[in-house]
Enzyme design. Structure first.
Site, PDB file in Angstrom:
ATOM      1  N   ASP A  90      28.038 -43.239  64.430  1.00 11.78           N
ATOM      2  CA  ASP A  90      27.487 -44.153  65.439  1.00 11.78           C
ATOM      3  C   ASP A  90      28.534 -45.199  65.803  1.00 11.78           C
ATOM      4  OD1 ASP A  90      26.001 -45.804  67.052  1.00 11.78           O
ATOM      5  OD2 ASP A  90      24.296 -45.958  65.671  1.00 11.78           O
ATOM      6  N   HIS A 140      24.356 -42.179  67.711  1.00 17.47           N
ATOM      7  CA  HIS A 140      23.415 -43.232  68.067  1.00 17.47           C
ATOM      8  C   HIS A 140      22.020 -42.722  68.424  1.00 17.47           C
ATOM      9  CE1 HIS A 140      22.757 -47.441  68.823  1.00 17.47           C
ATOM     10  NE2 HIS A 140      22.303 -47.216  70.037  1.00 17.47           N
ATOM     11  N   SER A 163      17.872 -48.976  68.448  1.00 19.22           N
ATOM     12  CA  SER A 163      18.973 -49.676  69.099  1.00 19.22           C
ATOM     13  C   SER A 163      18.545 -51.082  69.531  1.00 19.22           C
ATOM     14  CB  SER A 163      19.490 -48.840  70.270  1.00 19.22           C
ATOM     15  OG  SER A 163      20.692 -49.365  70.776  1.00 19.22           O
TER      16      SER A 163
END
Length: 400
Positions: A350, A376, A177
């Protein structure tokens, strides 16, 4: 050069009830730090502190050998194991790569057992990097940073010092991320880093996140402004409650975190495991960050470019100083200039990763690997991650 087509993988997780041993492990690890987690599983752990050029002290953990191995403080240089740096997500820490109750589900340990010298990075402000040579974390100036500073200072500092300690010429980076975001920015601006990073593996990449389609976030983004967030939390530390939340009641923590993930951020958590596993994993999510860092994320969501942070000149500035609302457009990060080989593993469920945008702004040789059923956090927490993700990661690393 023609872009490699996106690869698609489908997964069907089977969530089993925890065994008595798993329950004991969860009880043991629920409040541990990263060094404690590493040593709990029987791995050697070194703690390193590196100073950035602007004075922040970054705390990193190192796993130089496999289980039951030795530390490498006095090892001959260059160190015989290839170095891999793990970079965590927004407002988290290195704990997220170590906090699951099965050893084979923790990416850092898997890498150590497969021949790598594992370094766990921690960005400025989090629980392991909450120090500065001059600034106090109790004052706002300490927290005056966004993604730009992570890319300009933290990433080069970690990479240069790791290579200095190990004596190696290059290393690999695995980001999750925001860990991918700061790497994209750093590589786009720093040509030398492209020679020092032999490959970058981006898990749940977040170059420019999608606009998450939930009422609370949409209203906050479109009708609030930087002034709203700054009035609520100030311009300093964000998630100042992190330490209390980690030490608090696991069931209460689960209630709030799980609903925030699934209902606010639209992150499906059905593949992470049973309730008991999530309850402990969620306690390891929290760490400290900057309010400016969060505002930068909202600016990226609202805009259509990957741009540096636009600091509000006044607390009355509205709409996060959305690029479309101002006359001067800041320079975008030149991500097409990246020469480091890029491998992006992204999920069909996601709400953050924007494949179309990444395809447009990244080099044409970038390789995209899609796991259709992943959300995610599934890339490090799904029960199927060892087969669906870690095997691919190891295959990529061993070809570098």
């Amino acid at each position: 050069m023609e872009k490699t087509p996106s690869e698609v993988t489908l997964v069907q997780p089977l969530i089993e009830q925890p065994s008595a041993q798993t329950l004991r492990t969860l009880k043991d690890i629920q409040n541990m730090s990263s060094p404690e987690l590493i040593e709990y599983w029987g791995y050697p752990c070194e703690e390193h502190v590196f100073e950035t050029k602007d004075g922040y002290l970054l705390g990193l953990q190192r796993i130089p050998n496999p289980k039951h191995g030795q530390t490498a403080w006095t090892a001959q240089r260059p160190y015989y194991r290839p170095a891999v740096l793990l970079l965590h997500a927004l407002s988290t820490s290195s704990n997220i790569f170590l906090c699951l109750p099965e050893q084979q589900r923790n990416l850092a340990l898997v890498l150590a057992d497969n021949g790598f010298d594992v370094w766990l990075g921690n960005n400025r402000g989090n629980r392991y990097s909450k120090k500065h040579t001059q600034k106090s974390p109790n004052k706002e100036p300490f927290w005056d940073f966004a993604i730009d500073e992570l890319a300009q200072y933290d990433v080069p500092c970690m990479i240069e010092n790791i290579l200095d300690v190990t004596g190696r010429e290059s290393l690999s980076v695995i980001g999750l991320s925001q860990g991918t975001t700061q790497m994209f920015a750093a590589l786009s601006l720093n040509e030398d880093l492209n020679h020092r990073v032999n490959c970058m593996i981006a898990l749940a990449p977040a170059l420019k996140p999608k606009l998450i389609d939930t009422p609370i976030l949409k209203n906050l983004l479109h009708y609030g402004g930087a002034d709203v967030l700054f009035k609520i939390v100030g311009k300093g530390e964000f998630f100042w409650i992190a330490d209390l939340a980690r030490r608090g009641n696991g069931a209460i923590n689960y209630f709030f975190v799980h609903r925030a993930f699934e209902n606010l951020l639209l992150w499906p958590m059905d593949q992470v495991g049973c309730y008991e596993t999530k309850k402990v994993a969620y306690k390891h999510v929290y760490s400290h960050s900057s309010a400016h860092n969060f505002v930068h994320w909202f600016q990226l969501m609202l805009g259509n470019k990957f741009v540096p942070y636009q600091r509000p000149s006044s607390i009355l500035d509205r709409l996060w100083t959305n690029p479309s609302q101002v006359s001067h457009q800041p320079t975008t990060y030149p991500t097409k200039h990246i020469t480091t080989p890029l491998f992006l593993l992204h999920g069909g469920r996601d709400s953050v990763s924007d494949e179309a945008f990444m395809t447009k702004v990244l080099p044409p040789q970038t390789r995209f690997i899609k796991i259709e059923e992943y959300g995610h956090l599934d890339f490090i927490w799904s029960v199927t991650a060892p087969e669906q993700v870690y095997s691919k990661v190891l295959s990529i690393l061993k070809t570098q």
